[in-house]
Design a protein around this motif. Structure first.
Motif, mmCIF file in Angstrom:
data_model
loop_
_atom_site.group_PDB
_atom_site.id
_atom_site.type_symbol
_atom_site.label_atom_id
_atom_site.label_comp_id
_atom_site.label_asym_id
_atom_site.label_seq_id
_atom_site.Cartn_x
_atom_site.Cartn_y
_atom_site.Cartn_z
ATOM 1 N N GLY A 255 -8.379 0.944 -6.553
ATOM 2 C CA GLY A 255 -7.659 0.018 -7.412
ATOM 3 C C GLY A 255 -8.041 0.264 -8.865
ATOM 4 O O GLY A 255 -9.216 0.201 -9.229
ATOM 5 N N GLU B 67 0.859 -1.176 0.000
ATOM 6 C CA GLU B 67 0.000 0.000 0.000
ATOM 7 C C GLU B 67 0.899 1.230 0.000
ATOM 8 O O GLU B 67 2.108 1.118 0.206
ATOM 9 N N ARG C 60 -12.644 -1.287 8.083
ATOM 10 C CA ARG C 60 -11.487 -1.328 7.189
ATOM 11 C C ARG C 60 -10.365 -2.186 7.764
ATOM 12 O O ARG C 60 -10.239 -2.352 8.953
ATOM 13 N N TYR D 70 -4.159 1.511 11.100
ATOM 14 C CA TYR D 70 -3.831 2.906 11.415
ATOM 15 C C TYR D 70 -5.033 3.834 11.454
ATOM 16 O O TYR D 70 -4.911 4.990 11.831
ATOM 17 N N TYR D 71 -6.210 3.339 11.093
ATOM 18 C CA TYR D 71 -7.337 4.267 10.994
ATOM 19 C C TYR D 71 -7.814 4.783 12.350
ATOM 20 O O TYR D 71 -7.822 4.059 13.341
ATOM 21 N N THR E 69 0.110 4.339 1.826
ATOM 22 C CA THR E 69 -0.027 5.299 2.926
ATOM 23 C C THR E 69 1.196 5.318 3.850
ATOM 24 O O THR E 69 1.750 6.390 4.121
ATOM 25 N N GLU F 128 -3.191 11.456 -0.233
ATOM 26 C CA GLU F 128 -3.039 11.677 1.204
ATOM 27 C C GLU F 128 -2.993 13.180 1.468
ATOM 28 O O GLU F 128 -2.312 13.919 0.741
ATOM 29 N N GLY G 141 -6.718 9.999 3.934
ATOM 30 C CA GLY G 141 -6.405 9.634 2.554
ATOM 31 C C GLY G 141 -7.376 8.630 1.988
ATOM 32 O O GLY G 141 -8.337 8.202 2.654
ATOM 33 N N PHE G 142 -7.095 8.249 0.760
ATOM 34 C CA PHE G 142 -8.004 7.389 0.012
ATOM 35 C C PHE G 142 -7.216 6.682 -1.077
ATOM 36 O O PHE G 142 -6.236 7.217 -1.577
ATOM 37 N N TYR H 76 -5.917 -9.191 -7.181
ATOM 38 C CA TYR H 76 -4.683 -9.661 -7.803
ATOM 39 C C TYR H 76 -3.526 -9.574 -6.822
ATOM 40 O O TYR H 76 -3.641 -8.951 -5.775
ATOM 41 N N GLY I 198 -11.023 -9.184 -9.846
ATOM 42 C CA GLY I 198 -10.808 -7.911 -9.162
ATOM 43 C C GLY I 198 -9.836 -7.986 -7.998
ATOM 44 O O GLY I 198 -9.628 -6.996 -7.306
ATOM 45 N N ARG J 230 0.280 -7.720 -3.034
ATOM 46 C CA ARG J 230 -0.277 -8.414 -1.862
ATOM 47 C C ARG J 230 -0.439 -9.886 -2.217
ATOM 48 O O ARG J 230 -1.071 -10.211 -3.227
ATOM 49 N N GLN K 213 -2.834 1.200 -7.748
ATOM 50 C CA GLN K 213 -3.711 2.142 -7.050
ATOM 51 C C GLN K 213 -3.443 3.566 -7.487
ATOM 52 O O GLN K 213 -2.317 3.936 -7.828
ATOM 53 N N ALA L 218 -15.023 -3.555 -2.674
ATOM 54 C CA ALA L 218 -14.967 -2.090 -2.645
ATOM 55 C C ALA L 218 -14.097 -1.581 -3.795
ATOM 56 O O ALA L 218 -13.024 -2.111 -4.047
ATOM 57 N N VAL L 219 -14.593 -0.560 -4.480
ATOM 58 C CA VAL L 219 -13.802 0.006 -5.569
ATOM 59 C C VAL L 219 -12.729 0.927 -5.004
ATOM 60 O O VAL L 219 -11.663 1.088 -5.572
HETATM 61 P P1 HAM Z 1 -7.295 -0.757 0.742
HETATM 62 O O1 HAM Z 1 -8.744 -0.798 1.077
HETATM 63 O O2 HAM Z 1 -6.451 -1.855 1.233
HETATM 64 O O3 HAM Z 1 -6.777 0.624 1.297
HETATM 65 O O4 HAM Z 1 -7.122 -0.649 -0.810
HETATM 66 C C1 HAM Z 1 -7.761 0.374 -1.534
HETATM 67 C C2 HAM Z 1 -8.284 -0.169 -2.846
HETATM 68 O O5 HAM Z 1 -7.251 -0.838 -3.542
HETATM 69 C C3 HAM Z 1 -9.384 -1.207 -2.708
HETATM 70 O O6 HAM Z 1 -10.642 -0.596 -2.532
HETATM 71 C C4 HAM Z 1 -9.289 -1.903 -4.050
HETATM 72 O O7 HAM Z 1 -9.921 -1.132 -5.067
HETATM 73 C C5 HAM Z 1 -7.808 -1.895 -4.318
HETATM 74 N N1 HAM Z 1 -7.216 -3.184 -3.935
HETATM 75 C C6 HAM Z 1 -6.802 -3.579 -2.717
HETATM 76 N N2 HAM Z 1 -6.293 -4.821 -2.751
HETATM 77 C C7 HAM Z 1 -6.410 -5.237 -4.029
HETATM 78 C C8 HAM Z 1 -6.054 -6.444 -4.735
HETATM 79 N N3 HAM Z 1 -5.477 -7.476 -4.118
HETATM 80 N N4 HAM Z 1 -6.324 -6.508 -6.073
HETATM 81 C C9 HAM Z 1 -6.891 -5.473 -6.711
HETATM 82 N N5 HAM Z 1 -7.236 -4.319 -6.108
HETATM 83 C C10 HAM Z 1 -6.997 -4.185 -4.780
HETATM 84 C C11 HAM Z 1 -5.485 1.055 1.216
HETATM 85 O O8 HAM Z 1 -4.644 0.531 0.542
HETATM 86 C C12 HAM Z 1 -5.228 2.332 1.993
HETATM 87 N N6 HAM Z 1 -3.782 2.608 1.912
HETATM 88 C C13 HAM Z 1 -6.062 3.465 1.451
HETATM 89 C C14 HAM Z 1 -5.801 4.732 2.183
HETATM 90 C C15 HAM Z 1 -5.083 5.782 1.738
HETATM 91 N N7 HAM Z 1 -6.205 5.021 3.412
HETATM 92 C C16 HAM Z 1 -5.756 6.208 3.758
HETATM 93 N N8 HAM Z 1 -5.053 6.686 2.750
#
Ligand code: HAM
Length: 419
Positions: free
Chosen positions: A305, A80, A256, A260-261, A82, A129, A301-302, A120, A118, A111, A125, A278-279
């Motif tokens: 994918g 990720e 979530r 860290y949230y 963040t 932030e 942040g947000f 992988y 959807g 990961r 991403q 979740a998108v």
């Molecule tokens: P996350 O929910 O782990 O958050 O990932 C955000 C988005 O990344 C998910 O909603 C999804 O669209 C995409 N995603 C996650 N894992 C996969 C995967 N294995 N394959 C495809 N798409 C994936 C974060 O990563 C936080 N760092 C978001 C954040 C930023 N929070 C605060 N700042």
């Protein structure tokens, strides 16, 4: 035959226009909302994620690609952005910049997850932030940015769900209440949840097992346990969201998956599809910078994918952008024109004209076939006669227009005019 590693994919030329268009949209939205781009290394010291994302998260427990380099340093392919961006915030003294520091990143993440539609092992991403300001208006701005992005990307059927999970003052009482509640039902829990119950009971709320799901509906709600400042923060956020006109609802079970949230958490979920898909999602992380060794500094942040955005776009029946095509295809006829045809193609390219050919290993007929297949609008034909006259013949491949002889010196401007 070798194949790409499981859960990882090639992005082929035909897929690139949709990718490039989406990336351009992300960059444009980031610019409109005042975010500047940052690129961080693909690997970080493993501790950045261990301390940043949290040791009891799925990401850290099961999903990291971790290895030792030749110097025995523990490194991890970033799962990720963040934690990595917060590391960069500290390393570069961004606390001294005007706050909040608004940054965005786009790139591949890794990961070790069970691959499915959807999901992988290498995915991409778009991540934003805003670090250094705790005001709820900033939470609303980030949620609004995400909504605007999805709207312009053509994703219509998305639910915006929001929750607040409190901070270090009020969360312990909530976590204790949650643990008490689930302990009473311990025998009904799935094996995963039973294991997580003592270490991280919040995570039980987003378990997809049907029995755990039902138990989750009756579980204590974090909003009922918020301290006065957290409750006020959430109330203000609600007022901003209502005024922004983005349809949203509270989901008491939204916590979530990352440790860290604090306070605000949110997700954009396909109306038909469930939370698993979740998108995009994000939230506030007011304790993260301190966990990484900095002074207490709030952040929100947000991330979304890109594969999931494209998948949902396709499901919504949105048209794909047209593939890039050359404007012209140079066709060479006869031995003596070969050298000049190569030079001509080079000159056109230097003038900014997308040019394919000449294909000197093929007959003129085969070159014309290829010109047609390439999607070029024009063929620039160079035969012995044209060569002697210092000209080329322009043939219109997609329009019913007569061929036209053009002096070589005037070719580029004529082509540019017909582009
Ligand atoms: P996350 O929910 O782990 O958050 O990932 C955000 C988005 O990344 C998910 O909603 C999804 O669209 C995409 N995603 C996650 N894992 C996969 C995967 N294995 N394959 C495809 N798409 C994936 C974060 O990563 C936080 N760092 C978001 C954040 C930023 N929070 C605060 N700042």
């Amino acid at each position: 035959m070798y194949r790409a590693p499981r859960g990882m994919q090639d992005i082929l030329p035909d897929d690139q226009p949709a990718w490039q268009q989406l990336i351009a949209l992300c960059e444009d939205i980031a610019k409109r909302y005042g975010y500047r781009r940052i690129d961080t290394p693909i690997v970080e010291a493993t501790e950045v994620f261990l301390h940043g994302v949290g040791e009891t998260t799925d990401v850290v427990e099961k999903e990291m690609y971790t290895f030792r380099d030749k110097g025995e340093n523990a490194l991890t392919l970033r799962p990720e952005f963040t934690a990595a961006i917060c590391r960069a915030y500290l390393e570069h003294g961004m606390a001294a910049w005007p706050q909040p520091v608004k940054l965005y990143a786009i790139g591949p993440l890794f990961r070790y997850d069970r691959p499915q539609a959807g999901r992988y092992r290498q995915f991409h991403q778009f991540n934003v932030e805003a670090i250094g300001d705790a005001d709820p208006s900033l939470d609303a701005e980030v949620i609004d940015l995400a909504g605007q992005l999805f709207q312009e990307a053509g994703l219509t059927d998305l639910d915006l769900v929001v929750n607040s999970i409190g901070d270090e003052h009020c969360r312990p009482a909530y976590v204790a209440a949650l643990r008490d509640y689930y302990r009473r039902w311990q025998d009904l829990l799935c094996a995963d949840c039973r294991a997580r119950l003592e270490r991280n009971p919040l995570r039980l709320l987003d378990c997809k097992n049907p029995t755990c799901l039902r138990l989750g509906e009756e579980a204590p709600r974090s909003l009922d346990y918020l301290c006065t400042p957290c409750a006020a923060h959430f109330q203000q956020l609600a007022a901003y969201l209502d005024r922004l006109g983005r349809r949203w609802r509270i989901d008491h079970r939204l916590v979530r998956g990352l440790d860290y949230y604090t306070r605000t958490v949110f997700e954009y979920q396909p109306t038909e599809g469930g939370a698993q898909s979740a998108v995009g999602g994000g939230g506030r992380y007011d304790g993260l910078i301190a966990r990484l060794g900095g002074k207490p500094t709030p952040g929100i942040g947000f991330a979304t994918g890109l594969e999931r955005v494209l998948l949902n776009r396709r499901k919504a029946g949105r048209e794909e952008p047209a593939p890039a095509r050359p404007l012209v295809f140079v066709v060479a006829i006869g031995e003596e024109t070969r050298v000049e045809a190569v030079a001509l193609a080079s000159r056109l390219r230097a003038r900014g004209i997308p040019t394919a050919g000449p294909l000197l290993s093929r007959s003129p007929k085969a070159q014309f076939r290829q010109a047609d297949a390439s999607g070029a609008r024009l063929a620039v034909v160079l035969g012995p006669e044209e060569l002697a006259a210092g000209e080329a013949t322009l043939q219109f491949l997609r329009e019913d227009r007569p061929p036209q002889r053009v002096p070589l010196a005037e070719l580029a401007p004529v082509l540019l005019a017909s582009a």
